[in-house]
Design a protein around this motif. Structure first.
Motif, mmCIF file in Angstrom:
data_model
loop_
_atom_site.group_PDB
_atom_site.id
_atom_site.type_symbol
_atom_site.label_atom_id
_atom_site.label_comp_id
_atom_site.label_asym_id
_atom_site.label_seq_id
_atom_site.Cartn_x
_atom_site.Cartn_y
_atom_site.Cartn_z
ATOM 1 N N GLU A 252 7.434 47.202 -4.008
ATOM 2 C CA GLU A 252 8.161 48.101 -4.905
ATOM 3 C C GLU A 252 9.226 48.893 -4.133
ATOM 4 N N PHE A 253 8.928 49.251 -2.891
ATOM 5 C CA PHE A 253 9.926 49.925 -2.049
ATOM 6 C C PHE A 253 11.091 48.989 -1.743
ATOM 7 N N PHE A 254 10.770 47.736 -1.427
ATOM 8 C CA PHE A 254 11.828 46.752 -1.183
ATOM 9 C C PHE A 254 12.728 46.601 -2.413
ATOM 10 N N GLU A 255 12.125 46.675 -3.590
ATOM 11 C CA GLU A 255 12.918 46.585 -4.819
ATOM 12 C C GLU A 255 13.866 47.780 -4.924
ATOM 13 N N LYS A 256 13.396 48.949 -4.582
ATOM 14 C CA LYS A 256 14.217 50.157 -4.686
ATOM 15 C C LYS A 256 15.431 50.106 -3.754
#
Length: 389
Positions: free
Chosen positions: A292-296
């Motif tokens: 989810e951090f990579f998506e952000k």
């Protein structure tokens, strides 16, 4: 624990397999005995003895604090190379990633030393397609030792070899980074898994080379391997099945804690395309939160997940009744609680019997239920001894 199946030794069975006859059934043949590969068995024994030596040194103050911290940083990062990289990204295609993210994940997975990305994904796709049958490389029906480490010490079952050739790997074959790593894996392994982790401990932390090798390589490597193997063993044997009681894998908070979120395994096998590999991303699931951090930050996109309605329907249709919200008191009372409790997974020892798996050659889904059958049609092709999914 075993299924009544056609045995691999029959010439007719081999012909059926080669012809991919849809009537051929795969289960677990209790009469089949795996042949030990002594070179592998002795190699793993030596690895674990050296790892034990390194672990004792590490936890008795035998290395500098910087070396201790560095070892655990490397353990964590390379484990995510397996969990996020090999498993959720490359095997199940749970999300898409930028070239930079793909390169990082392949680099970290190489450091984990669990074979090339191509071979890891092929074996894991085979594991999901024919889970807990003789076509599964680490068939849990053969007991804890076999599915934990024994499968790496024995010759592959003929079904594993034959059906492994039929697994679609065209997406990885089209990825030049994956194929580059596959071609030069052993050179890259020595550089990334051994030299790069060990060298800083010697050069900057003042460790003797032999002590750095024992701690930063052998201890880290064995701890990481066993953490991964627990997903194949404990997470297939000791726990509850709130999403699908017909699947061997279970929910295990303990394994999830050890493996950075891979122990919610009944959910994962029910919805293998979900990037969370669990119903939630907030309970012992660091890997999902990193994705989810990579998506952000724009490195990951198109994250796939099962909808709440799909999960709810699956729980009601096939669950064992132990789900925290949608279960029932009778099913929960049938579970024997052992060890520390967790609200989502109150036990990792269930009293009910394990399911018996027999599969047609089509196997089980790798990405989405619709890649095998259409839930809205009557043409259901995946069957087991308990009937259609």
């Amino acid at each position: 624990m075993t299924a009544s199946v056609q045995t691999h030794s029959s010439v007719e069975d081999e012909k059926i397999m080669k012809d991919t006859d849809s009537t051929f059934i795969i289960g677990t043949d209790p009469s089949y005995k795996h042949e030990v590969v002594w070179r592998n068995a002795i190699g793993f024994l030596i690895l674990h003895l050296l790892a034990l030596w390194g672990t004792i040194i590490m936890f008795t103050g035998g290395v500098h604090l910087k070396t201790f911290i560095w070892t655990w940083i490397m353990l964590y990062l390379t484990s995510e190379g397996v969990t996020i990289g090999a498993h959720r990204f490359y095997t199940h295609r749970c999300f898409k990633g930028s070239p930079l993210l793909r390169a990082i994940l392949i680099f970290l997975q190489t450091g984990a030393g669990q074979n090339s990305m191509f071979i890891w994904c092929r074996d894991h796709r085979l594991h999901h397609r024919y889970s807990d049958t003789d076509a599964d490389p680490h068939n849990a029906k053969r007991g804890f030792f076999f599915c934990h480490i024994g499968w790496l010490m024995t010759k592959k079952h003929p079904y594993v070899i034959e059906l492994g050739k039929k697994i679609d790997m065209s997406d990885l074959q089209a990825d030049w980074m994956v194929m580059f790593q596959k071609k030069y894996y052993y050179y890259l392994y020595f550089l990334i898994a051994i030299f790069l982790p060990v060298w800083p401990a010697v050069q900057y932390f003042g460790e003797p080379w032999w002590k750095a090798l024992l701690v930063v390589y052998f201890a880290r490597y064995a701890l990481q391997l066993n953490g991964t193997w627990l997903v194949n063993s404990a997470a297939h044997l000791y726990g509850t099945r709130p999403y699908d009681k017909n699947l061997q894998p279970v929910e295990s908070w303990f394994v999830s804690c050890i493996s950075l979120g891979e122990g919610w395994h009944n959910y994962h096998h029910a919805f293998p395309w979900d990037y969370k590999a669990a119903e939630l991303s907030t309970h012992f699931n660091a890997s999902a939160q990193i994705i989810e951090f990579f998506e952000k930050i724009g490195l990951a996109y198109d994250l796939k997940t099962a909808s709440p309605d799909m999960v709810k329907n699956r729980i009601k249709r096939t669950g064992d009744g132990s789900h925290i919200n949608l279960g029932n008191d009778e099913a929960r009372a049938a579970v024997k609680a052992v060890g520390p409790l967790h609200p989502l997974n109150p036990t990792y020892t269930a009293t009910y019997k394990d399911p018996v798996a027999t599969l047609k050659l089509q196997g089980l889904p790798l990405y989405h239920e619709k890649d095998i059958f259409d839930l809205n049609s009557n043409n259901v092709t995946v069957t087991r001894n308990f009937g259609a999914i």
